[in-house]
Structure formats: structure tokens, C-alpha cells
Motif scaffolding. Sequence first.
Motif, PDB file in Angstrom:
ATOM      1  N   UNK A   6      19.651   4.336   3.762  1.00 42.48           N
ATOM      2  CA  UNK A   6      18.432   3.995   3.010  1.00 42.48           C
ATOM      3  C   UNK A   6      18.086   5.107   2.021  1.00 42.48           C
ATOM      4  N   UNK A   7      18.923   5.341   1.032  1.00 41.85           N
ATOM      5  CA  UNK A   7      18.662   6.444   0.096  1.00 41.85           C
ATOM      6  C   UNK A   7      17.508   6.138  -0.846  1.00 41.85           C
ATOM      7  N   UNK A   8      16.825   7.176  -1.249  1.00 44.07           N
ATOM      8  CA  UNK A   8      15.770   7.038  -2.245  1.00 44.07           C
ATOM      9  C   UNK A   8      16.410   6.936  -3.633  1.00 44.07           C
ATOM     10  N   UNK A   9      15.611   6.580  -4.608  1.00 46.28           N
ATOM     11  CA  UNK A   9      16.115   6.518  -5.981  1.00 46.28           C
ATOM     12  C   UNK A   9      16.668   7.880  -6.409  1.00 46.28           C
ATOM     13  N   UNK A  10      15.961   8.942  -6.087  1.00 48.85           N
ATOM     14  CA  UNK A  10      16.413  10.289  -6.460  1.00 48.85           C
ATOM     15  C   UNK A  10      17.725  10.640  -5.762  1.00 48.85           C
ATOM     16  N   UNK A  11      17.865  10.259  -4.497  1.00 49.88           N
ATOM     17  CA  UNK A  11      19.101  10.547  -3.764  1.00 49.88           C
ATOM     18  C   UNK A  11      20.282   9.785  -4.363  1.00 49.88           C
ATOM     19  N   UNK A  12      20.052   8.551  -4.774  1.00 46.66           N
ATOM     20  CA  UNK A  12      21.120   7.773  -5.399  1.00 46.66           C
ATOM     21  C   UNK A  12      21.534   8.422  -6.712  1.00 46.66           C
ATOM     22  N   UNK A  13      20.569   8.755  -7.540  1.00 49.21           N
ATOM     23  CA  UNK A  13      20.878   9.381  -8.830  1.00 49.21           C
ATOM     24  C   UNK A  13      21.628  10.697  -8.639  1.00 49.21           C
ATOM     25  N   UNK A  14      21.226  11.471  -7.649  1.00 46.28           N
ATOM     26  CA  UNK A  14      21.905  12.734  -7.375  1.00 46.28           C
ATOM     27  C   UNK A  14      23.339  12.486  -6.916  1.00 46.28           C
ATOM     28  N   UNK A  15      23.538  11.508  -6.042  1.00 45.16           N
ATOM     29  CA  UNK A  15      24.871  11.214  -5.510  1.00 45.16           C
ATOM     30  C   UNK A  15      25.823  10.724  -6.597  1.00 45.16           C
ATOM     31  N   UNK A  16      25.292   9.990  -7.558  1.00 43.09           N
ATOM     32  CA  UNK A  16      26.128   9.433  -8.626  1.00 43.09           C
ATOM     33  C   UNK A  16      26.361  10.406  -9.780  1.00 43.09           C
ATOM     34  N   UNK A  17      25.976  11.644  -9.612  1.00 39.85           N
ATOM     35  CA  UNK A  17      26.105  12.624 -10.690  1.00 39.85           C
ATOM     36  C   UNK A  17      27.527  12.706 -11.234  1.00 39.85           C
ATOM     37  N   UNK A  18      28.532  12.501 -10.408  1.00 36.09           N
ATOM     38  CA  UNK A  18      29.922  12.589 -10.834  1.00 36.09           C
ATOM     39  C   UNK A  18      30.513  11.288 -11.350  1.00 36.09           C
ATOM     40  N   UNK A  19      29.674  10.280 -11.556  1.00 35.86           N
ATOM     41  CA  UNK A  19      30.126   8.987 -12.069  1.00 35.86           C
ATOM     42  C   UNK A  19      29.443   8.728 -13.406  1.00 35.86           C
ATOM     43  N   UNK A  20      30.229   8.551 -14.442  1.00 33.67           N
ATOM     44  CA  UNK A  20      29.675   8.303 -15.767  1.00 33.67           C
ATOM     45  C   UNK A  20      29.710   6.824 -16.113  1.00 33.67           C
ATOM     46  N   UNK A  21      28.626   6.365 -16.728  1.00 33.21           N
ATOM     47  CA  UNK A  21      28.542   5.000 -17.248  1.00 33.21           C
ATOM     48  C   UNK A  21      28.021   5.109 -18.670  1.00 33.21           C
ATOM     49  N   UNK A  22      28.728   4.502 -19.585  1.00 31.26           N
ATOM     50  CA  UNK A  22      28.332   4.583 -20.984  1.00 31.26           C
ATOM     51  C   UNK A  22      27.531   3.377 -21.432  1.00 31.26           C
ATOM     52  N   UNK A  23      27.365   2.374 -20.578  1.00 36.71           N
ATOM     53  CA  UNK A  23      26.737   1.120 -21.002  1.00 36.71           C
ATOM     54  C   UNK A  23      25.368   0.855 -20.394  1.00 36.71           C
ATOM     55  N   UNK A  24      25.184   1.113 -19.106  1.00 36.52           N
ATOM     56  CA  UNK A  24      24.020   0.568 -18.409  1.00 36.52           C
ATOM     57  C   UNK A  24      22.789   1.451 -18.431  1.00 36.52           C
ATOM     58  N   UNK A  25      22.921   2.744 -18.624  1.00 39.00           N
ATOM     59  CA  UNK A  25      21.771   3.628 -18.494  1.00 39.00           C
ATOM     60  C   UNK A  25      21.429   3.921 -17.046  1.00 39.00           C
ATOM     61  N   UNK A  26      22.249   3.473 -16.113  1.00 36.18           N
ATOM     62  CA  UNK A  26      22.158   3.751 -14.674  1.00 36.18           C
ATOM     63  C   UNK A  26      21.029   3.038 -13.943  1.00 36.18           C
ATOM     64  N   UNK A  27      19.985   2.628 -14.624  1.00 35.30           N
ATOM     65  CA  UNK A  27      18.814   2.074 -13.943  1.00 35.30           C
ATOM     66  C   UNK A  27      19.203   0.902 -13.036  1.00 35.30           C
ATOM     67  N   UNK A  28      19.947  -0.050 -13.563  1.00 35.78           N
ATOM     68  CA  UNK A  28      20.305  -1.221 -12.764  1.00 35.78           C
ATOM     69  C   UNK A  28      21.350  -0.902 -11.700  1.00 35.78           C
ATOM     70  N   UNK A  29      22.144   0.125 -11.920  1.00 30.73           N
ATOM     71  CA  UNK A  29      23.083   0.574 -10.890  1.00 30.73           C
ATOM     72  C   UNK A  29      22.299   1.118  -9.701  1.00 30.73           C
ATOM     73  N   UNK A  30      21.313   1.946  -9.979  1.00 32.98           N
ATOM     74  CA  UNK A  30      20.469   2.498  -8.917  1.00 32.98           C
ATOM     75  C   UNK A  30      19.753   1.371  -8.192  1.00 32.98           C
ATOM     76  N   UNK A  31      19.216   0.431  -8.944  1.00 32.50           N
ATOM     77  CA  UNK A  31      18.518  -0.716  -8.359  1.00 32.50           C
ATOM     78  C   UNK A  31      19.462  -1.520  -7.458  1.00 32.50           C
ATOM     79  N   UNK A  32      20.690  -1.727  -7.914  1.00 33.07           N
ATOM     80  CA  UNK A  32      21.670  -2.476  -7.126  1.00 33.07           C
ATOM     81  C   UNK A  32      21.985  -1.768  -5.814  1.00 33.07           C
TER      82      UNK A  32
END
Length: 161
Positions: free
Chosen positions: A120-146
Motif C-alpha cells: 500500500x505505497x503512498x503517492x510519494x513512495x511510488x514516485x520515489x520508487x520509480x525514480x529509475x524509470x523514465x517516461x517521455x509521454x505520460x508525465x507520470x501522474x496516471x502511472x502513479x494513479x494506476x
Amino acid sequence: MVDVTMTVNGVSKSGSVEGRTLLSGFLRDGLGLTGTHVGCDTSQCGACVVHVDGVAVKACTMFAVEADGASVDTIEGQADADGTLNTIQQAFQDHHGLQCGFCTPGMVMSAAALLKENPKPSEAEIRDYLEGNLCRCTGYHNIVKAIMAASGQDVAAIAAE
């Protein structure tokens, strides 16, 4: 040439590789599992994330011979047994966590590793964990939401960006 054998998505696979062959190259070229994307070959983008013995690894930074005898899980092995999308994949679809799709396999594999460690990660924990994954299209918001949705959390309060 060196012979390697590993269990890939639950199935024993073997092949002969040069010592310098990266795991990403063996998966893509040797086994035809092209879902593991290669975006940089320098461990910067995360498109090549797979799980080796249950640990998320960037396949462009590991030699295939290092995975000899290991269990490797790729995006191709993430679907449910009946072939339907698993919870994380379905959440990415439902919450528009992808656009061009190039980073998506690595994002899904990273999300699976995160949710295994932290159900059950928080939004901040998800964003921190994904630091090594780059996305050039989505802006990450919907990835975090997913990922939050895949963890069973209510995402209704997360505003669209």
C-alpha cells in the motif's frame, strides 16, 4: 560461447551466448521475448526491468551468464494464467498509465516489485520508487494513479493533471 540455462516465466530456457551478451539481448534476440525494451543500454531509463530471482533488475546492466541458473520473469509472464491482464496491467489500462507504451513493460515490472515490497505505497513512495524509470509521454501522474489503484487504494480523490 557460453551455454546458459535459466527459468524464464516458469519455463526452462537454454542458449549459447558470448560472455559480453547482456541479459536484455539474450531475452530479446535469443529467446524472442521483445517485451523487455532497451532504451538506453546505460541503466538510465528502466525500460528493460525484469525480475531475477524475485528482484527487480535492469536487464541492460546484467550479463546473460550472470543469470545462468536463475529464475527470470519478464513482462510476457505477467498476465494471469488464462491470458488476461493481471491487476497491475489492468490498472495501467484503466487509468491511462501508458501512451506510446515504450516504458510500460519496465514500469509494470517495477510496479510489481514495489507492490511486493510495499503493498500500500503512498503517492510519494511510488514516485520515489520509480525514480529509475523514465517516461517521455505520460508525465507520470496516471502511472502513479494506476499503481495506487493496483494496490487496492481509492484513487477517486486524485485529481487529473
